[in-house]
Design a protein around this motif. Sequence first.
Motif, PDB file in Angstrom:
ATOM      1  N   ASP A  45     -38.876  32.484  11.442  1.00  0.00           N
ATOM      2  CA  ASP A  45     -39.431  33.432  12.440  1.00  0.00           C
ATOM      3  C   ASP A  45     -40.539  34.305  12.045  1.00  0.00           C
ATOM      4  O   ASP A  45     -40.847  35.284  12.830  1.00  0.00           O
ATOM      5  CB  ASP A  45     -38.113  34.360  12.553  1.00  0.00           C
ATOM      6  N   GLY A  47     -44.162  35.143  11.798  1.00  0.00           N
ATOM      7  CA  GLY A  47     -45.180  34.779  12.878  1.00  0.00           C
ATOM      8  C   GLY A  47     -46.202  34.539  11.797  1.00  0.00           C
ATOM      9  O   GLY A  47     -47.244  33.567  12.018  1.00  0.00           O
ATOM     10  N   ALA A  48     -46.481  35.371  10.764  1.00  0.00           N
ATOM     11  CA  ALA A  48     -47.938  35.413  10.368  1.00  0.00           C
ATOM     12  C   ALA A  48     -47.736  36.209   8.853  1.00  0.00           C
ATOM     13  O   ALA A  48     -47.087  36.774   8.832  1.00  0.00           O
ATOM     14  CB  ALA A  48     -48.951  36.152  11.195  1.00  0.00           C
ATOM     15  N   LYS A  77     -47.347  28.712   8.846  1.00  0.00           N
ATOM     16  CA  LYS A  77     -47.741  29.997   9.632  1.00  0.00           C
ATOM     17  C   LYS A  77     -49.190  30.215   9.176  1.00  0.00           C
ATOM     18  O   LYS A  77     -49.713  30.027   8.267  1.00  0.00           O
ATOM     19  CB  LYS A  77     -46.698  30.881   9.169  1.00  0.00           C
ATOM     20  N   ALA A  99     -50.706  43.068  14.919  1.00  0.00           N
ATOM     21  CA  ALA A  99     -50.290  41.914  15.311  1.00  0.00           C
ATOM     22  C   ALA A  99     -48.995  42.332  16.230  1.00  0.00           C
ATOM     23  O   ALA A  99     -48.759  41.420  17.331  1.00  0.00           O
ATOM     24  CB  ALA A  99     -50.099  41.027  14.403  1.00  0.00           C
ATOM     25  N   HIS A 105     -47.184  38.705  17.724  1.00  0.00           N
ATOM     26  CA  HIS A 105     -45.829  38.154  16.818  1.00  0.00           C
ATOM     27  C   HIS A 105     -44.764  39.479  16.786  1.00  0.00           C
ATOM     28  O   HIS A 105     -45.157  40.501  17.036  1.00  0.00           O
ATOM     29  CB  HIS A 105     -46.498  38.002  15.494  1.00  0.00           C
ATOM     30  N   ASP A 106     -43.732  38.693  16.665  1.00  0.00           N
ATOM     31  CA  ASP A 106     -42.789  39.483  16.643  1.00  0.00           C
ATOM     32  C   ASP A 106     -42.166  40.182  15.114  1.00  0.00           C
ATOM     33  O   ASP A 106     -41.665  41.277  15.015  1.00  0.00           O
ATOM     34  CB  ASP A 106     -41.209  38.995  17.274  1.00  0.00           C
ATOM     35  N   VAL A 108     -43.812  39.710  11.085  1.00  0.00           N
ATOM     36  CA  VAL A 108     -44.677  39.371  10.034  1.00  0.00           C
ATOM     37  C   VAL A 108     -44.404  39.665   8.699  1.00  0.00           C
ATOM     38  O   VAL A 108     -43.747  40.817   8.556  1.00  0.00           O
ATOM     39  CB  VAL A 108     -46.172  39.823  10.490  1.00  0.00           C
ATOM     40  N   CYS A 222     -41.382  44.005  11.969  1.00  0.00           N
ATOM     41  CA  CYS A 222     -40.775  43.504  13.319  1.00  0.00           C
ATOM     42  C   CYS A 222     -41.031  44.436  14.245  1.00  0.00           C
ATOM     43  O   CYS A 222     -41.330  45.658  13.919  1.00  0.00           O
ATOM     44  CB  CYS A 222     -39.438  42.963  13.107  1.00  0.00           C
TER      45      CYS A 222
END
Lengths: 386, 134
Positions: A45, A47-48, A77, A99, A105-106, A108, A222
Amino acid sequence: MRKLASIVSVGMSKIGRFPELNGRELVVEAFLEAWDGCKNLDRKDIGAVFVGNQSETYEHQIMYGSLVTDWLGLLPKGSMRVEGCAAAGALALSSGVTAIVSGLHDIVLVCGIEKMSLRSTIEITDALMSASDLVLEQHNGMTFPSIYALMARAHMSKYGSNEDDLAAVAVKNHRNALDNPKAHIRKEISKVDVLKSKVIASPLKLYDCSPVSDGAAVAILCKTELASRFTDSPTFVVGMGNSSDTIGLYEREDISWPGAVAQACSNSYQMAGLAPGDISFAEVHDAFTINEILHYEAAGFAKRGAGQESIRSHQTDIGGKIPVNPSGGLKARGHPVGATGLCQIYEIHNQLNRRCGKRQISGAKYALAINEGGSNAIVTTHIISN
Amino acid sequence: MSQPTSFRTEFTIENFFRKLKEEGSLSAARCEKCNFKMIPPRPICSRCLSCDLEWVRVPARGKIVSFSEVHVSSENFQRLLPYVVCIASFGDDLKIPGILKEVKNVKVGSEVEIEIQPDKKPEYVFALSSADRV
């Protein structure tokens, strides 16, 4: 007040000189602490990944985005290295927050890393000089201690600050680091120790300068609505600022005034709807003692030209009106350049969650972090709340 | 609209050092629109973005704004240690960094002169004016 993003967990390696460890291993050490402090998170989960890192000179390694993502099992990722000399860590945080705010994204991971101690003092001096103007500063032998010394002498000459004031900053930050188990230097020093230490670039002496450190720090961010899934003790980014100044110190109207720091702080206060008096404590960029005094002024904790009064009256001690650098700061916690901005966030997140033992600041609600690169030429500030 | 032709400017860092050698002095670029001075020169005025620039010679004498005696440096400067770096102002609108020839008797406000050394690195140094030498 808008909560831009939530910090759900943080981790930091011990800061110091670790000849037996590579930079990537320090990242793993920091990550494991953050990972253990975060429940219900599936690494798929994330994202980056954003990684702050100053220089490839030390390890002959760029591509830290790929390296960190791989070593933490987060492939394939997306990732990137962000750079702004010593501002890299906070720039990684800002990139991560951006981000999330953008909706891209949710969740990172942001990271900062520097492995410096492989190199000699002469080589490190040279690697850091690349953050100054090539044409007229580097070619004229202006080392970073000397650039901050120029600011210090200008401030002293204009406003009456002195070498005792600078020494008092070092003494305070060393005292704070005594209670920080991860600090690079845990050694109490006296003003006389500072004043008698070897001259590096007059009026700055060895104990006015932060040490050469290895270290890494990470934070898991997040979007705020998700935070309770991962932790019972999130903190929130409620303000951020980024400002630039001339790369050459000599190009500024007043070399004793860090204009970009003042601008970035002002941007953060405005975004958070807060004023300097609302801040419970700050972690600021004391790479050299003079810079802590300049940051008191730019953050609005003291009037312009009166930063030295804050240290003389002990306002910035733990227990004072506005404690600054309870971690020990760059001066004593240590200064792994690209990691420093996130080392500041590590302290702030733990302070706001009352996890700092003897150096705990009671009642802390809002904290300011000032991270800068070059001669205050790229400045990134964050305000964090609990 | 046609595409712009390739960018040409005489206000380059290379020309700054060429003029230093040929004319034996430091030159800045002055913006003809807003009077902003830039050293080394830039192709456009960073204050108003004008391309209307002219070369102006830096006055021979300036004053020390701040200085530091350097005791730890990079490889290229080991041979000079200890040396003094300073920022000197030349008029109200131009400050220039450089190495000072002297190490002793330096003060904020001391008067300095620019000395060009075309075949050496760095290509110029500052020297305390005779009145400020003790």
